[in-house]
Motif scaffolding. Structure first.
Motif, mmCIF file in Angstrom:
data_model
loop_
_atom_site.group_PDB
_atom_site.id
_atom_site.type_symbol
_atom_site.label_atom_id
_atom_site.label_comp_id
_atom_site.label_asym_id
_atom_site.label_seq_id
_atom_site.Cartn_x
_atom_site.Cartn_y
_atom_site.Cartn_z
ATOM 1 N N GLN A 64 0.907 -1.271 0.031
ATOM 2 C CA GLN A 64 0.004 0.041 0.198
ATOM 3 C C GLN A 64 0.760 1.208 -0.094
ATOM 4 O O GLN A 64 1.824 1.388 0.750
ATOM 5 C CB GLN A 64 -1.107 0.028 1.048
ATOM 6 N N SER A 65 0.666 1.955 -1.014
ATOM 7 C CA SER A 65 1.448 3.331 -1.012
ATOM 8 C C SER A 65 0.539 4.377 -0.232
ATOM 9 O O SER A 65 -0.912 4.477 -0.164
ATOM 10 C CB SER A 65 1.522 3.653 -2.515
ATOM 11 N N ALA A 66 1.317 5.426 0.300
ATOM 12 C CA ALA A 66 0.725 6.471 0.830
ATOM 13 C C ALA A 66 0.358 7.903 0.039
ATOM 14 O O ALA A 66 -0.003 8.862 0.404
ATOM 15 C CB ALA A 66 1.338 6.932 2.263
ATOM 16 N N VAL A 67 1.042 7.672 -1.258
ATOM 17 C CA VAL A 67 0.967 8.829 -2.032
ATOM 18 C C VAL A 67 -0.451 9.154 -2.631
ATOM 19 O O VAL A 67 -1.349 8.150 -2.441
ATOM 20 C CB VAL A 67 1.743 8.730 -3.541
ATOM 21 N N VAL A 68 -0.653 10.471 -2.882
ATOM 22 C CA VAL A 68 -2.115 10.746 -3.327
ATOM 23 C C VAL A 68 -2.040 11.415 -4.644
ATOM 24 O O VAL A 68 -3.442 11.912 -5.009
ATOM 25 C CB VAL A 68 -2.608 11.852 -2.391
ATOM 26 N N ASP A 69 -1.233 11.149 -5.446
ATOM 27 C CA ASP A 69 -1.312 11.877 -6.888
ATOM 28 C C ASP A 69 -0.723 10.708 -7.882
ATOM 29 O O ASP A 69 0.253 9.898 -7.473
ATOM 30 C CB ASP A 69 -0.616 13.246 -7.086
ATOM 31 N N PRO A 70 -1.389 10.505 -9.043
ATOM 32 C CA PRO A 70 -0.976 9.628 -10.257
ATOM 33 C C PRO A 70 0.699 9.596 -10.126
ATOM 34 O O PRO A 70 1.179 8.535 -10.662
ATOM 35 C CB PRO A 70 -1.855 9.889 -11.197
ATOM 36 N N GLY A 71 1.269 10.556 -10.558
ATOM 37 C CA GLY A 71 2.515 10.746 -10.756
ATOM 38 C C GLY A 71 3.322 10.271 -9.840
ATOM 39 O O GLY A 71 4.422 9.569 -10.487
ATOM 40 N N SER A 72 3.411 10.470 -8.658
ATOM 41 C CA SER A 72 4.122 9.899 -7.412
ATOM 42 C C SER A 72 3.963 8.296 -7.368
ATOM 43 O O SER A 72 4.889 7.757 -7.302
ATOM 44 C CB SER A 72 3.684 10.452 -6.342
ATOM 45 N N LEU A 73 2.732 7.901 -7.611
ATOM 46 C CA LEU A 73 2.350 6.551 -7.475
ATOM 47 C C LEU A 73 3.275 6.082 -8.733
ATOM 48 O O LEU A 73 3.874 4.539 -8.326
ATOM 49 C CB LEU A 73 0.940 6.117 -7.657
ATOM 50 N N LEU A 74 3.163 6.569 -9.961
ATOM 51 C CA LEU A 74 3.865 5.822 -11.114
ATOM 52 C C LEU A 74 5.437 5.580 -10.810
ATOM 53 O O LEU A 74 6.161 4.717 -11.160
ATOM 54 C CB LEU A 74 3.706 6.411 -12.379
ATOM 55 N N ALA A 75 5.993 6.756 -10.215
ATOM 56 C CA ALA A 75 7.445 6.664 -9.904
ATOM 57 C C ALA A 75 7.672 5.614 -8.757
ATOM 58 O O ALA A 75 9.048 5.208 -8.820
ATOM 59 C CB ALA A 75 7.946 8.261 -9.149
ATOM 60 N N GLU A 76 6.767 5.388 -8.189
ATOM 61 C CA GLU A 76 7.187 4.342 -7.036
ATOM 62 C C GLU A 76 7.205 2.858 -7.672
ATOM 63 O O GLU A 76 7.814 1.972 -6.665
ATOM 64 C CB GLU A 76 5.978 4.372 -5.981
ATOM 65 N N TYR A 103 -1.045 0.260 -14.818
ATOM 66 C CA TYR A 103 0.452 0.612 -15.243
ATOM 67 C C TYR A 103 1.084 -0.640 -14.844
ATOM 68 O O TYR A 103 0.971 -0.942 -13.703
ATOM 69 C CB TYR A 103 0.710 2.014 -14.675
ATOM 70 N N VAL A 104 1.951 -1.129 -15.524
ATOM 71 C CA VAL A 104 2.605 -2.289 -15.494
ATOM 72 C C VAL A 104 4.102 -1.758 -15.590
ATOM 73 O O VAL A 104 4.486 -1.574 -16.686
ATOM 74 C CB VAL A 104 2.362 -3.424 -16.414
ATOM 75 N N TRP A 105 4.971 -2.354 -14.686
ATOM 76 C CA TRP A 105 6.410 -1.946 -14.688
ATOM 77 C C TRP A 105 6.905 -3.328 -15.062
ATOM 78 O O TRP A 105 6.817 -4.317 -14.056
ATOM 79 C CB TRP A 105 7.032 -1.452 -13.225
ATOM 80 N N VAL A 106 7.560 -3.518 -16.342
ATOM 81 C CA VAL A 106 8.332 -4.518 -16.480
ATOM 82 C C VAL A 106 9.786 -4.554 -16.248
ATOM 83 O O VAL A 106 10.556 -3.891 -17.015
ATOM 84 C CB VAL A 106 8.127 -5.189 -18.131
ATOM 85 N N ARG A 107 10.492 -5.376 -15.517
ATOM 86 C CA ARG A 107 11.671 -5.375 -14.587
ATOM 87 C C ARG A 107 12.616 -5.657 -15.819
ATOM 88 O O ARG A 107 13.903 -4.985 -15.944
ATOM 89 C CB ARG A 107 11.817 -6.017 -13.518
ATOM 90 N N ASP A 108 12.274 -6.371 -16.413
ATOM 91 C CA ASP A 108 13.477 -7.106 -17.503
ATOM 92 C C ASP A 108 13.925 -6.029 -18.678
ATOM 93 O O ASP A 108 15.036 -5.602 -18.798
ATOM 94 C CB ASP A 108 12.887 -8.308 -18.277
ATOM 95 N N HIS A 109 12.964 -5.281 -18.834
ATOM 96 C CA HIS A 109 13.017 -4.230 -19.905
ATOM 97 C C HIS A 109 13.198 -2.643 -19.490
ATOM 98 O O HIS A 109 13.293 -1.795 -19.975
ATOM 99 C CB HIS A 109 11.968 -4.270 -20.908
ATOM 100 N N GLU A 110 12.944 -2.743 -18.156
ATOM 101 C CA GLU A 110 12.983 -1.206 -17.328
ATOM 102 C C GLU A 110 12.046 -0.449 -18.116
ATOM 103 O O GLU A 110 12.400 0.838 -18.489
ATOM 104 C CB GLU A 110 14.401 -0.847 -17.076
ATOM 105 N N ARG A 111 10.914 -0.892 -18.432
ATOM 106 C CA ARG A 111 9.769 0.240 -19.045
ATOM 107 C C ARG A 111 8.242 0.024 -18.498
ATOM 108 O O ARG A 111 8.159 -1.062 -17.879
ATOM 109 C CB ARG A 111 9.503 -0.452 -20.413
ATOM 110 N N LEU A 112 7.863 0.961 -18.442
ATOM 111 C CA LEU A 112 6.253 1.197 -17.905
ATOM 112 C C LEU A 112 5.534 1.241 -18.946
ATOM 113 O O LEU A 112 5.460 2.086 -19.783
ATOM 114 C CB LEU A 112 6.209 2.592 -17.099
#
Length: 356
Positions: A64-76, A103-112
């Motif tokens: 669970q994240s404590a952020v409240v805006d989409p940009g910060s959530l994606l950065a996490e 939003y899916v972060w794929v670690r192998d390719h370091e892409r969102l």
């Protein structure tokens, strides 16, 4: 009549199919980290995504994240994925209107990647989203099937109607929150108007005041609030020699920190400073003695706690603000009575806010 060879062929296919879903003894399943922020979460779709990932052979770690805006959530998302050595990526599901996206972060390719679903039906969209996210983790975008290790034959995507693309900034509707009003408080500026009472002395009647101001987001959990207050009825101080009515005006700023919250409420606390200007009018008890009017401006340091209940862009506020006047302000009558103002000082306000 079926031949025994056809039965054996069916059995062979069943055994062969099972070989693709049963992990070798002692093997550890790859991990997908599922991140959700209460402010933007779409619980139904998130649970579908997590269930589909488990059915596809992944171990799901919920965060669970404590952020409240989409940009910060994606950065996490990359940070959460990096915390788990066996993770292949991370995912978050964000509500947009009556449905949402992932939003899916794929670690192998370091892409969102962003997964959109075209259906306006919430149940259908949640199912489509779950299938597509599981496919993204199984068949990585940009990874050719012939590059898979021997024995690894992932299935083709089961739902091509869900669009997958490199992630772009979240749509404005996500920043504005859900259709039910649980908007990200820190994503946009806001304004408010309120009414309350200010207590400047330990005895006597408090003065009524109106307050107004605006807030501006700084980070996911901090904001800067600028505001002021104007007395509409004076505070009254009783003295042996008579009484004093005190009007005031206040203008200042507070740095606020989000302390907690949920889909429709939040609690913020902060510290600030204001300029506090007073106008005191004395009335003597003896008709032969003339009352005196005086004015002054001093500093006011205060702490602020605000509880907010929100529906869509409109919110109801309850604010408690204790403070201390610097330097001390004293009321004197005939050089005998000495009363301090603002030591302590306290204001209580109820108001309504609006996000822009």
């Amino acid at each position: 009549m079926k031949s025994p060879w056809s039965s054996l062929a069916v059995l062979a296919r069943l055994v062969g199919g099972a070989a693709f879903v049963v992990s070798p003894a002692g093997a550890e399943a790859p991990v997908v980290v599922s991140v959700h922020a209460p402010e933007m979460d779409w619980p139904e779709a998130r649970r579908n995504v997590e269930a589909e990932l488990r059915a596809s052979g992944f171990e799901v770690e919920a965060r669970q994240s404590a952020v409240v805006d989409p940009g910060s959530l994606l950065a996490e998302l990359p940070l959460y994925a990096a915390q788990e050595p066996r993770s292949v990526g991370s995912v978050t599901v964000v509500r947009v209107g009556s449905t949402g996206l992932a939003y899916v972060w794929v670690r192998d390719h370091e892409r969102l990647f962003r997964v959109d679903v075209p259906s306006a039906e919430a149940n259908v969209a949640a199912g489509m989203l779950a299938l597509r996210v599981a496919d993204l983790m199984t068949v990585r975008p940009g990874k050719r099937q012939e590059d898979s290790p021997p024995g690894d034959h992932p299935a083709a995507p089961r739902d091509s109607s869900a669009a997958v693309r490199d992630a772009s900034p979240p749509p404005a509707s996500a920043a504005r929150g859900r259709g039910d009003g649980s908007a990200s408080e820190a994503a946009r500026p806001w304004v408010w108007l309120g009414a309350g009472a200010a207590f400047a002395v330990t005895s006597g009647a408090p003065g009524a005041q109106i307050t107004l101001g605006a807030g501006f987001p700084l980070t996911g959990i901090t904001s800067l609030e600028l505001g002021g207050a104007l007395s509409v009825t004076p505070a009254s101080v009783g003295l042996p020699e008579g009484s004093v009515d005190v009007d005031h005006q206040q203008l200042g700023a507070h740095l606020m920190l989000r302390a907690g919250g949920g889909a429709h409420w939040s609690l913020t606390t902060g510290l600030g400073a204001s300029a506090w200007c007073l106008q005191a009018q004395g009335t003597a008890q003896d008709d032969d003695v003339r009352g005196v009017r005086d004015t002054t401006c001093v500093g006011l340091a205060s702490a602020r706690a605000r509880l907010m209940l929100r529906w869509r862009d409109v919110s109801l506020w309850a604010v408690a603000e204790p403070g201390l006047v610097v330097p001390t302000v004293r009321l004197r009558a005939d050089r005998r009575t000495d009363v301090e103002l603002g030591r302590p000082w306290f204001a209580a306000t109820l108001g309504v806010g609006w996000q822009l």
